[in-house]
Every structure is written in structure tokens, then in C-alpha cells.
Enzyme design. Structure first.
Site, PDB file in Angstrom:
ATOM      1  N   SER A 322       0.775  -1.226   0.000  1.00 38.36           N
ATOM      2  CA  SER A 322       0.000   0.000   0.000  1.00 38.36           C
ATOM      3  C   SER A 322       0.809   1.279   0.000  1.00 38.36           C
ATOM      4  CB  SER A 322      -1.040   0.030   1.099  1.00 38.36           C
ATOM      5  OG  SER A 322      -0.733  -0.704   2.193  1.00 38.36           O
ATOM      6  N   LYS A 347      -1.323  -4.090  -3.358  1.00 37.91           N
ATOM      7  CA  LYS A 347      -2.567  -3.650  -2.721  1.00 37.91           C
ATOM      8  C   LYS A 347      -2.759  -2.178  -2.974  1.00 37.91           C
ATOM      9  CE  LYS A 347      -6.308  -4.210  -0.742  1.00 37.91           C
ATOM     10  NZ  LYS A 347      -6.801  -3.212  -1.705  1.00 37.91           N
TER      11      LYS A 347
END
Length: 407
Positions: A322, A347
Site C-alpha cells: 500500500s 494492494k
């Protein structure tokens, strides 16, 4: 991934901020720990998901209801449950589960508050990082200076045999850390408080003993800096508040001509503003990432004035997720860093939180983010420029030495 708002954050599945529109990077650090993608799992990791589990696919299933429709259904189900005296969180979770949103989540009030504190850079624990060995044993990977574990004399390499009488062999590092923190063996919502105790069965060589540690509120060490030969190694374990500024100061304080090894391995994410601040340490303004919410594209930009002359190598692996992937993508696409290691987790979906009547929070996927070159990260990850399945740090030092010196 939480994007600009009063408190913007790129965070894991179970971490939220505020009732305003903050969009999130959802991550599941426990997944990487369970598959061995992380070097170790640490109590103070702000990017840990409190009750998260593995997810192989990051998109909602084809034909799933639109996010606005699902959000309305969640709010309606929660209101009906509250009126009937039933569990609001359970009702919301049932709707999210039916929606097919693999990264949608519902947090109870306690989880939400606990994980907000984690993003502030503090946690309740004993100051240990753990890793699972090849034969399934669990050993101490890191001892936090000044924490209860260090005061009790525990050392890196000590084997943890039991926690509160429970054998831990075969458990993932994430499960062991949950026990150390008092989260419960099955990921329950009960949280241990500072001052509570935990009994550890420990083995060091032929010596075996049991000791009782008292949990305390501890500060995370999100950014650590050390010299490695002629280079400076900056390890960022999570993007908690203030971590971006620490990266900037580390770069500014590096000796003239020294290159930077930026270690993002095992970094499960955190606050987006901190990732952007970290990118600003190496860029003179410009695009960091784009993201969409309900089909509307928005952008994140670095602050001007960063160090653009110093050579940089970024270390990445399957535990880089992320917010850390946002930073990786920015430095890679902008030609500011050579990446070494293994493909990142992948992600990059965007969630929006909604407050429920009992203080719970539901988060639903509303979009995705892309790197400056337009590459989509979600479900794909970022491939390293120089693959290094083993000996990544040594390889990174070799690559850095070939990039010359900074100005």
C-alpha cells in the site's frame, strides 16, 4: 488507502480514520507473515490488521453491487439492527460479506480506536518482534530498547516456546505477536491494557525458563537510520505519523556524496501523507500517484525542494504494501530510485469509511490508485528493476555503488 482529508491515511484493512471522506489503502500484513514474505512480525507494526486474513484477489467479484448501493445497504442494515437491539457490526459485516468486496471491512469501536493509536506510533506490548524458523519454531527477531522484554533480559535469537501456557510452535509470527499484545489467540476483539501481564516460556540453548512480562505503552520505531559502508540505510517499517519527516531529516543529514539504501521490505503501509512526505525527500515536486473515487481521478504531489542528486536504491519484497508501494512506484517511475528485491504485494484499492450508529465503522472499496506512469498496482504489485530473491541488501549495495555519488 486514505487520501487527502483532515487525517489522510494509507492503511490496512482494519485501520480507519475519522468519519469524513478519507480513502484508504487496505493491506493484510498477516498474509505476508504467514507466507514468509516478511523478515519478521513486530508488535509495534502500525500496519497490522487486527482481524485480517489472507486474500488472494483484491477486486470485488464481477457483478457485485455498486459501492454506493452497498454503502446504503450497510447503513440501512446497521440502523435496523440498532433499532432491534441487535449487533450493528454483525449486521454490517453480513452485508459487506454478501457484496463480494474482498477488501471491505467493519471495525468495532474498540478496534477503530486501538488502530488509530497505532498510527500515532504507539502500541501496547512487551517490545518484541518474532519470526518463525524453517522448522516451525518461533524465535525473537528484535528486542525494542527500553521495553519490558529488554529489561527482562530477552535477546534476539531466544526461542519462544509458550505464551500464557499455549505452545506456539507452528503458529505464524503474526499470531504470536497477537498473543504477546493480548489480542487473543483467535484474533478476537479483546484488547489487553498496559499493565496486564503475559507469561513466556523461553529457551536459549540448553536453558529453558518461564518469565512474566508486564505490557506497557511503547513507541514504535517506524524509521531507523544507520551507516552501511559509504551509504546510509534508511529503514521504514511503517508510515506512522512523523515518519515522512524522519525520512526527510535522514536524507538531509546524510554525508555529502553518500548514497541512500531505502529499505521498504515488510512495510505494510500507513498514512498516505507520510508516504508523500517521504517521496518529497527525494523529489523536487511533481506527481507521486493518481487515484480515483467513484470514477473521478485525483492526484497526489510531492513538495518541492527534495534531494534529487543523491543516488537511491529501494529495497522491496512481498511484504511491501500500500503506502510503501505508492512510494516505490513514485521513485521508480520518476527515475529517482533503482528497485532491488522481489515483487511487492499489490494492494492499491481505495476504501471509504462510513460511521455506524454504535461507533463501528464500515469501509467499502470505491476505486484504485496508479503510479505516475499510470501503472495499476492492485493485484499486480511492482516488479523490481533488479530481482534479488536472496542477498537483497548486498545486491542493493552493489547496485548503489555503480550509481556514483550524490551532489
Amino acid at each position: 488507502m486514505s487520501l487527502p482529508g483532515p487525517e489522510s491515511s494509507l492503511r490496512p484493512r482494519r485501520i480507519g480514520r475519522g468519519a469524513v471522506l478519507t480513502v484508504l489503502f487496505a493491506t493484510v500484513l498477516a498474509t505476508a507473515a504467514a507466507t514468509g514474505a516478511l523478515p519478521y512480525d513486530d508488535e509495534g507494526d502500525a500496519s497490522r490488521s487486527a482481524r485480517s486474513g489472507p486474500s488472494a484477489h483484491l477486486d470485488a467479484r464481477p457483478g457485485a453491487p455498486g459501492d454506493e448501493e452497498v454503502r446504503d445497504e450497510v447503513v440501512r442494515a446497521a440502523a435496523e439492527a440498532a433499532a432491534d437491539g441487535k449487533s450493528v457490526a454483525k449486521a454490517a459485516e453480513e452485508v459487506v460479506s454478501r457484496s463480494g468486496d474482498r477488501w471491505g471491512a467493519v471495525y468495532d469501536k474498540s478496534e477503530y480506536e486501538d488502530l488509530q493509536r497505532a498510527l500515532d506510533g504507539s502500541y501496547t506490548g512487551v517490545g518484541l518482534g518474532a519470526r518463525r524458523t524453517a522448522d516451525g519454531h518461533v524465535e525473537v527477531a528484535r528486542v525494542q530498547p527500553g521495553g519490558p522484554a529488554e529489561r527482562a533480559g530477552l535477546r534476539r535469537g531466544d526461542r519462544i516456546v509458550t505464551i500464557d501456557g499455549r505452545p506456539v510452535r507452528g503458529r505464524t509470527a503474526a499470531e504470536v505477536v497477537a498473543l504477546l499484545r493480548g489480542d487473543g489467540p483467535d484474533g478476537g476483539t479483546t484488547r489487553a491494557r498496559a499493565g496486564s501481564t503475559v507469561a513466556l516460556g523461553v529457551q536459549r540453548g540448553t536453558r529453558a525458563w518461564t518469565l512474566t512480562l508486564r505490557r506497557a505503552r511503547l513507541a514504535t520505531e517506524a524509521v531507523t537510520v544507520r551507516r552501511v559502508g559509504d551509504a546510509v540505510l534508511i529503514r521504514v517499517s511503517a508510515f506512522t505519523r512523523g515518519s515522512g519527516e524522519l525520512v526527510r531529516k535522514a536524507v538531509e543529514g546524510a554525508p555529502a556524496g553518500a548514497g541512500v539504501l531505502l529499505d521498504l521490505r515488510g512495510n505494510g503501509g500507513g498514512l498516505v501523507t507520510e508516504a508523500v512526505d517521504a517521496a518529497s525527500a527525494f523529489l523536487d515536486g511533481g506527481l507521486v500517484a493518481t487515484y480515483d473515487v467513484h470514477g473521478e481521478e485525483k492526484a497526489l504531489y510531492a513538495e518541492p525542494g527534495g534531494d534529487t542528486g543523491r543516488p537511491v536504491v529501494a529495497l522491496i519484497d512481498g511484504g511491501t504494501m500500500s503506502a510503501a508501494e505508492l512510494l516505490t512506484g513514485a521513485l521508480k517511475d520518476r527515475g529517482r530510485a533503482v528497485t532491488v528485491g522481489a515483487r511487492t504485494f499489490g494492494k492499491g484499492s481505495v476504501q471509504m469509511p462510513s460511521s455506524l450508529p454504535d461507533g463501528s465503522v464500515a469501509e467499502l472499496t470505491v476505486g484504485h490508485y496508479r503510479t505516475p506512469a499510470g501503472a495499476r498496482v492492485d493485484g499486480r504489485g511492482i516488479a523490481p528493476d533488479v530481482p534479488a530473491p536472496t542477498g537483497a541488501e548486498e545486491r542493493a549495495r552493489t547496485v548503489l555503488s555503480g550509481l556514483g555519488t550524490g551532489t
